[in-house]
Design an enzyme around this catalytic site. Structure first.
Site, PDB file in Angstrom:
ATOM      1  N   LYS A  87      10.810  12.334  -2.392  1.00  0.00           N
ATOM      2  CA  LYS A  87      11.421  11.565  -3.478  1.00  0.00           C
ATOM      3  C   LYS A  87      11.820  12.471  -4.648  1.00  0.00           C
ATOM      4  O   LYS A  87      12.778  12.189  -5.363  1.00  0.00           O
ATOM      5  CB  LYS A  87      10.426  10.503  -3.950  1.00  0.00           C
ATOM      6  N   GLU A 186      10.587   0.095 -10.794  1.00  0.00           N
ATOM      7  CA  GLU A 186       9.191  -0.104 -10.387  1.00  0.00           C
ATOM      8  C   GLU A 186       8.372  -0.900 -11.412  1.00  0.00           C
ATOM      9  O   GLU A 186       7.664  -1.831 -11.031  1.00  0.00           O
ATOM     10  CB  GLU A 186       8.554   1.255 -10.068  1.00  0.00           C
ATOM     11  N   ASP A 208       1.582   3.540 -14.670  1.00  0.00           N
ATOM     12  CA  ASP A 208       1.680   3.866 -13.242  1.00  0.00           C
ATOM     13  C   ASP A 208       1.275   5.312 -12.998  1.00  0.00           C
ATOM     14  O   ASP A 208       2.031   6.242 -13.297  1.00  0.00           O
ATOM     15  CB  ASP A 208       3.127   3.613 -12.773  1.00  0.00           C
TER      16      ASP A 208
HETATM   17  P1  ADP Z   1       2.992   7.120  -5.271  1.00  0.00           P
HETATM   18  O1  ADP Z   1       3.423   6.032  -6.178  1.00  0.00           O
HETATM   19  O2  ADP Z   1       3.218   8.489  -5.859  1.00  0.00           O
HETATM   20  O3  ADP Z   1       3.558   6.997  -3.908  1.00  0.00           O
HETATM   21  P2  ADP Z   1       0.334   5.963  -4.950  1.00  0.00           P
HETATM   22  O4  ADP Z   1       0.485   4.887  -5.944  1.00  0.00           O
HETATM   23  O5  ADP Z   1       0.237   5.560  -3.523  1.00  0.00           O
HETATM   24  O6  ADP Z   1       1.409   7.101  -5.142  1.00  0.00           O
HETATM   25  O7  ADP Z   1      -0.974   6.810  -5.357  1.00  0.00           O
HETATM   26  C1  ADP Z   1      -1.449   7.860  -4.599  1.00  0.00           C
HETATM   27  C2  ADP Z   1      -2.609   8.490  -5.323  1.00  0.00           C
HETATM   28  O8  ADP Z   1      -3.632   7.507  -5.520  1.00  0.00           O
HETATM   29  C3  ADP Z   1      -3.233   9.644  -4.572  1.00  0.00           C
HETATM   30  O9  ADP Z   1      -3.492  10.724  -5.451  1.00  0.00           O
HETATM   31  C4  ADP Z   1      -4.533   9.048  -4.066  1.00  0.00           C
HETATM   32  O10 ADP Z   1      -5.557  10.013  -3.905  1.00  0.00           O
HETATM   33  C5  ADP Z   1      -4.881   8.095  -5.191  1.00  0.00           C
HETATM   34  N1  ADP Z   1      -5.821   7.073  -4.767  1.00  0.00           N
HETATM   35  C6  ADP Z   1      -5.672   6.136  -3.807  1.00  0.00           C
HETATM   36  N2  ADP Z   1      -6.779   5.384  -3.691  1.00  0.00           N
HETATM   37  C7  ADP Z   1      -7.657   5.861  -4.614  1.00  0.00           C
HETATM   38  C8  ADP Z   1      -8.998   5.518  -4.970  1.00  0.00           C
HETATM   39  N3  ADP Z   1      -9.661   4.547  -4.364  1.00  0.00           N
HETATM   40  N4  ADP Z   1      -9.575   6.225  -5.968  1.00  0.00           N
HETATM   41  C9  ADP Z   1      -8.913   7.222  -6.584  1.00  0.00           C
HETATM   42  N5  ADP Z   1      -7.667   7.599  -6.292  1.00  0.00           N
HETATM   43  C10 ADP Z   1      -7.043   6.926  -5.301  1.00  0.00           C
HETATM   44 MG    MG Z   2       4.297   4.431  -6.938  1.00  0.00          MG
END
Ligand code: ADP
Ligand code: MG
Length: 626
Positions: A87, A186, A208
């Site tokens: 992205k 978003e 976010d």
């Molecule tokens: P993006 O919007 O960039 O695609 P996400 O919203 O899916 O990303 O977030 C991914 C991040 O969230 C990663 O760094 C992951 O380690 C973290 N993450 C996911 N679940 C947890 C959790 N239970 N505790 C802490 N961090 C988390």
């Molecule tokens: Mg995201």
């Protein structure tokens, strides 16, 4: 032949007039697809029951392409052919990508187009194609769920995505066989998921924190209309940085040599991430580092230690929050709700810090990594016409001002930053020289006063302007930004109707770091810019005058005596010297000296031209501008 409606096993059959449309969160780290099911919006799982699809694509020599968890698992063995965080490359040029790509292992090939391609054993691929692979998997997932074709989708993009990035997202969808009903920002999607659009009024902050990016948006709901008041963030801050901080701690504690190989480091990062995620639900986790010729090291990572490691990172999200509030003209106490988005907001410490800053508990009922996809699914359902009478109006904003270059390398802003879209604005311009028949319009995006500090989006020409005296032509330049944030520019000479038009489809876009930087610069350089602008303005005036005087002297030297001519020459030279300096006052003075020196001359030329006109010639043959 009658077609039978087949529904999912165990589901109530959907009313046959219901149109299927999905919402897709195409994320940097993870992507999701959601749709209305059982009368409510839900994210759709794959066959193994996973809702999140890691945004990772692996290309193999066999031509095989794997997407998701399998690709992610292969990333540390096959880093060059496994593309993550694509992205960040959407809508970017080769130079941008090189700058971004320092920390990325990929090899980029420029090829013969402006679109950078990543070289893999399976061939060279562009960011658009990689994203299309992710979208295709999500499309198939939805089709498997509903046992039918799925074409219509609402896809979310960060609020700050510029034209190029939005266009690239649309292109990826097209390649994946999806019809984009709307690109939705978003934060707006997250607000919709919480039904915030149902209340009559309110100001909301959408926080976010994802894997690699942090975004803060301030939304206002007013008379049922959603508006993004301001956006901010840090495109290089997220959960991944916490993983790095934890991995570095593990390396220090376990005395892992700094020159440990790539695979060891990747493994450490993976373990650090697992520890971080586990700590969101537990008070402590065992961490183990097992090195080939060093033996195993084991310890407990507790929350205290975690906080010591991640607090500085969480702290870095606060300044952008403050700035976004200021941009939006909103005080902290005026925020009616804070919405959590992104996996990293599952961390209790992050929630505490947000609550502390905003002085209220954030909304967190909806899974923060699903909330954007859920909002997109609701919007898709509305656009598909399944919710008559519930047409919500979602407005978005332009992240950076759009303008065109004017004389002297300055920018005339036509649509200012944070204008809600769709938007249309026009501005009139005129020609600078006598007989000018073409106008080169240079479309730029940015906050600074000078073109050189903004980002070039496109150039186009308006030709066929009939020759007129400088300043006589009326050229209306119109900017139109559609609901997806895509820009269309046209120019029309008003007296003749000559027209020219471009759809701005730049081969590269702004990096979000640049957007951040540009916003910051526009605040810190406001004074500097003002000074630079007045200097450029007065220089343009000087040039214009010098040119006009020279033209007039060349055309009508006979109307001057020796002394007058010398006087004009001295004044012209003095203005030339002053103009090349930076003393605005001095230049203004030199301009008025030259104006005084040529006043008589201008009067004589005017009389002469009138006389000539009276004897059967056209007035406009004469340049009377001096
Ligand atoms: P993006 O919007 O960039 O695609 P996400 O919203 O899916 O990303 O977030 C991914 C991040 O969230 C990663 O760094 C992951 O380690 C973290 N993450 C996911 N679940 C947890 C959790 N239970 N505790 C802490 N961090 C988390
Ligand atoms: Mg995201």
């Amino acid at each position: 032949m009658a077609l039978l409606q087949i529904s999912e096993p165990g589901q109530t059959p959907a009313p046959h007039e219901r149109r299927l449309a999905v919402g897709i969160d195409l994320g940097t780290t993870n992507s999701l697809v959601a749709s209305m099911r059982h009368g409510a919006p839900e994210t759709l799982p794959d066959e193994q029951g996973h809702h999140l699809l890691p945004s990772v694509v692996r290309y193999q020599a066999s031509g095989n392409v794997t997407v998701g968890a399998d690709a992610l698992a292969a990333a540390h063995d096959d880093p060059l052919n496994t593309i993550a965080s694509v992205k960040r490359f959407m809508g970017r040029g080769i130079e941008d990508v090189k700058r971004l790509g320092k920390s990325m292992p990929y090899r980029f090939a420029a090829g013969d187009s402006n679109v950078p391609r990543i070289e893999t054993v399976g061939g060279a691929v562009s960011a658009v194609e990689v994203s299309a692979e992710i979208l295709r998997v999500l499309k198939h997932r939805a089709e498997a769920t509903f046992a039918g074709e799925v074409r219509d989708a609402v896809i979310t993009v960060p609020a700050y995505f510029d034209e190029a990035q939005r266009q690239a997202t649309k292109d990826a969808a097209r390649i994946a066989g999806l019809n984009v009903m709307r690109l939705l920002s978003e934060p707006t999607a997250a607000a919709v998921a919480y039904g915030l659009d149902q209340s009559p009024e309110g100001v909301y902050a959408i926080y976010d924190l994802g894997g690699g990016t942090f975004d803060i948006s301030i939304l206002r709901l007013h008379k049922g209309v959603f508006e993004v008041l301001a956006t901010g963030g840090n495109s290089a801050l997220g959960g991944d940085d916490m993983d790095h901080a934890i991995a570095e701690w593990m390396m220090r504690e376990a005395r892992v040599p700094d020159d440990a190989d790539h695979k060891t480091l990747r493994r450490l990062l993976r373990d650090a991430r697992a520890a971080k995620e586990a700590l969101s639900a537990n008070d402590g986790v065992r961490v183990v580092v097992d090195l080939p010729n060093q033996g195993a090291w084991e310890a407990t990572l507790d929350r205290m230690q975690l906080h010591a490691l991640i607090d500085p990172l969480i702290e870095q999200t606060i300044a952008p929050c403050r700035r976004a509030l200021r941009d939006a003209g909103v005080r902290r106490e005026q925020v009616d709700g804070v919405v959590l988005v992104g996996g990293a907001t599952r961390i209790p410490r992050v929630r505490d810090k947000i609550a502390e800053f905003f002085g209220r508990e954030p909304l967190s009922d909806i899974d923060p990594d699903k909330v954007v996809a859920i909002g997109a699914a609701i919007q898709a359902d509305v656009l598909a016409g399944n919710r008559r009478g519930e047409e919500m109006l979602l407005l978005d904003v332009i992240p950076l001002s759009l303008g065109i270059e004017i004389m002297g390398g300055m920018v005339e802003k036509i649509i200012p930053r944070n204008t809600t879209i769709p938007a249309a604005k026009a501005q009139d311009f005129t020609t600078y020289k006598d007989g000018q028949t073409a106008l080169l319009a240079h479309v730029v995006q940015g906050e600074r006063e000078m073109v050189s500090d903004c980002r070039s989006l496109a150039r186009f020409e308006l030709r066929g302007i009939p020759p007129m005296a400088a300043g006589a032509a009326r050229i209306r330049v119109s900017f139109q930004v559609d609901a997806d944030g895509l820009l269309n520019v046209s120019a029309r000479e008003q007296t003749t109707g000559v027209e020219s038009q471009v759809t701005v489809k730049p081969s590269y876009g702004l990096t979000d770091q640049e957007i951040e930087q540009m916003l910051r610069d526009s605040f810190t350089h406001a004074h500097e810019d003002e000074a630079a602008r007045s200097l450029r303005e007065v220089q343009v005036d000087a040039d214009r005058l010098i040119e006009a005087v020279q033209g007039a002297v060349a055309a009508d030297a006979r109307l001057l005596d020796e002394k007058e001519r010398a006087e004009i020459e001295v004044a012209t030279n003095a203005l030339r010297v002053a103009r090349n300096g930076t003393d605005v006052q001095g230049i203004r003075q030199a301009i008025s000296v030259l104006e005084v020196a040529t006043r008589e001359f201008a009067q004589r030329r005017m009389d002469a031209s009138v006389r000539k006109a009276l004897s059967g010639h056209r007035v406009d043959e004469f340049d009377t501008s001096a």
